[in-house]
Design a protein around this motif. Structure first.
Motif, mmCIF file in Angstrom:
data_model
loop_
_atom_site.group_PDB
_atom_site.id
_atom_site.type_symbol
_atom_site.label_atom_id
_atom_site.label_comp_id
_atom_site.label_asym_id
_atom_site.label_seq_id
_atom_site.Cartn_x
_atom_site.Cartn_y
_atom_site.Cartn_z
ATOM 1 N N ARG A 51 38.746 47.936 34.724
ATOM 2 C CA ARG A 51 38.779 47.409 36.085
ATOM 3 C C ARG A 51 37.412 47.466 36.756
ATOM 4 O O ARG A 51 37.062 46.572 37.544
ATOM 5 C CB ARG A 51 39.854 48.167 36.876
ATOM 6 C CG ARG A 51 41.255 47.757 36.425
ATOM 7 C CD ARG A 51 42.294 48.847 36.600
ATOM 8 N NE ARG A 51 43.591 48.390 36.079
ATOM 9 C CZ ARG A 51 43.917 48.397 34.787
ATOM 10 N NH1 ARG A 51 43.056 48.830 33.870
ATOM 11 N NH2 ARG A 51 45.105 47.968 34.386
ATOM 12 N N ARG A 68 42.105 49.689 42.518
ATOM 13 C CA ARG A 68 41.562 48.856 43.591
ATOM 14 C C ARG A 68 41.183 49.696 44.795
ATOM 15 O O ARG A 68 40.109 49.513 45.392
ATOM 16 C CB ARG A 68 42.594 47.798 43.995
ATOM 17 C CG ARG A 68 42.140 46.922 45.160
ATOM 18 C CD ARG A 68 43.257 46.003 45.630
ATOM 19 N NE ARG A 68 44.469 46.724 45.983
ATOM 20 C CZ ARG A 68 44.623 47.382 47.145
ATOM 21 N NH1 ARG A 68 43.640 47.410 48.034
ATOM 22 N NH2 ARG A 68 45.766 48.006 47.396
ATOM 23 N N GLU A 119 30.542 46.718 44.115
ATOM 24 C CA GLU A 119 30.188 45.316 44.298
ATOM 25 C C GLU A 119 29.661 44.730 42.998
ATOM 26 O O GLU A 119 29.193 45.474 42.113
ATOM 27 C CB GLU A 119 29.117 45.180 45.382
ATOM 28 C CG GLU A 119 29.555 45.678 46.754
ATOM 29 C CD GLU A 119 28.431 45.597 47.769
ATOM 30 O OE1 GLU A 119 27.269 45.327 47.354
ATOM 31 O OE2 GLU A 119 28.701 45.817 48.957
ATOM 32 N N ARG A 123 35.172 44.313 38.240
ATOM 33 C CA ARG A 123 34.641 44.324 39.611
ATOM 34 C C ARG A 123 33.128 44.112 39.645
ATOM 35 O O ARG A 123 32.634 43.392 40.510
ATOM 36 C CB ARG A 123 35.022 45.640 40.296
ATOM 37 C CG ARG A 123 34.505 45.788 41.725
ATOM 38 C CD ARG A 123 35.229 44.906 42.726
ATOM 39 N NE ARG A 123 36.558 45.383 43.044
ATOM 40 C CZ ARG A 123 36.850 46.125 44.131
ATOM 41 N NH1 ARG A 123 35.897 46.461 44.983
ATOM 42 N NH2 ARG A 123 38.089 46.499 44.356
ATOM 43 N N MET A 174 38.018 51.772 44.042
ATOM 44 C CA MET A 174 36.825 50.929 44.026
ATOM 45 C C MET A 174 36.465 50.444 45.429
ATOM 46 O O MET A 174 35.280 50.302 45.768
ATOM 47 C CB MET A 174 37.015 49.763 43.063
ATOM 48 C CG MET A 174 37.061 50.186 41.602
ATOM 49 S SD MET A 174 37.049 48.808 40.427
ATOM 50 C CE MET A 174 38.669 48.081 40.726
ATOM 51 N N ASP A 175 37.481 50.224 46.277
ATOM 52 C CA ASP A 175 37.207 49.851 47.661
ATOM 53 C C ASP A 175 36.565 51.014 48.416
ATOM 54 O O ASP A 175 35.590 50.829 49.160
ATOM 55 C CB ASP A 175 38.500 49.434 48.365
ATOM 56 C CG ASP A 175 39.018 48.071 47.917
ATOM 57 O OD1 ASP A 175 38.270 47.336 47.238
ATOM 58 O OD2 ASP A 175 40.177 47.751 48.245
#
Length: 249
Positions: free
Chosen positions: A88, A61, A70, A92, A64-65
């Motif tokens: 994952r 997470r 997106e 996302r 990816m942040d």
């Protein structure tokens, strides 16, 4: 970032000296590129038994942040193994996004294929890569991820040079790794920056991230990439002698 920029000329300036002997079994397709002037890690394990532990600290997470993933993006997971990030990323980017999972290990890709089928990840495709070529289509990816695997790339200059065209306009290459010697499954971030810049990338973001057990580095394409014979291998020992570290956020 400032410290990284200051030391880069030192890394490249001594690059032509004392390059390692050319191995007899070197791939012919990489012959026009320089060898890395540093050790290369042996391939690591592809097992995913630590996924729960990695999720407990929010590893995927957080990555990816940082990368601003997106829905609808097209991303590549290089060295995908058995799919921790592939799964994952697929969740996302969503149904309208795409994930290409690539590895050079046929057996790992077979297991990943079984997992993708079992979990019905219709937005994931799988591709076999090569030690000197990720074999990605040109102008195709918003993000390309290399998580805890770049230090295992046998031909980093050829590999990155051939990865460069795969990014879309505004695309980014992401490396997650550990600040330790390259023969100990890590790479000094100063050395990482040098190698990427030698083949036409620019460091855009660097973050120390304890939850990643290492650091996050994000690169964009420079305006051009050099010809293979213009690439100078970076000196890992120069980084060590200069006291290189992780740099600033």
């Amino acid at each position: 970032m400032r410290a990284l920029a200051i030391l880069l000329p030192c890394l490249v300036g001594l690059a032509a000296c004392e390059q390692a002997a050319i191995p007899e079994d070197r791939m012919a397709s990489a012959a026009e590129f320089p060898l890395p002037d540093r050790p290369v890690s042996a391939l690591g394990s592809n097992e995913f038994s630590t996924e729960t532990a990695r999720d407990s600290v929010g590893e995927a997470r957080k990555v990816m942040d940082f990368a601003a993933i997106e829905p609808g993006m097209t991303v590549a997971d290089i060295g995908a193994g058995e799919g921790y990030y592939t799964v994952r990323l697929a969740q996302r980017v969503g149904e309208i996004g795409r994930v290409l999972a690539q590895d050079i290990d046929d057996d790992a890709l077979q297991r990943l294929g079984n997992r993708v089928e079992k979990e019905r990840l219709d937005n994931v495709s799988i591709k076999l890569g090569a030690a000197d070529d990720p074999r990605l289509p040109d102008d195709s990816f918003d993000r390309v991820f290399m998580v805890h695997m770049y230090h295992e790339v046998q031909e980093p200059y050829a590999f990155l040079w051939r990865l460069w065209p795969s990014l879309k306009e505004g695309g980014r290459a992401i490396v997650v790794d550990v600040d330790r010697p390259t023969d100990q499954h890590g790479i000094d971030p100063f050395l990482l920056k040098c190698e990427f810049e030698q083949v036409g990338f620019e460091l855009e973001m660097f973050r120390d991230a304890p939850e990643l057990a290492g650091y996050y580095a994000q690169f964009r394409r420079a305006a051009t990439r050099p010809q293979p014979d213009a690439i100078s291998p970076c000196r890992g020992d120069v980084v060590k002698a200069a006291g290189g570290g992780a740099g600033n956020k």
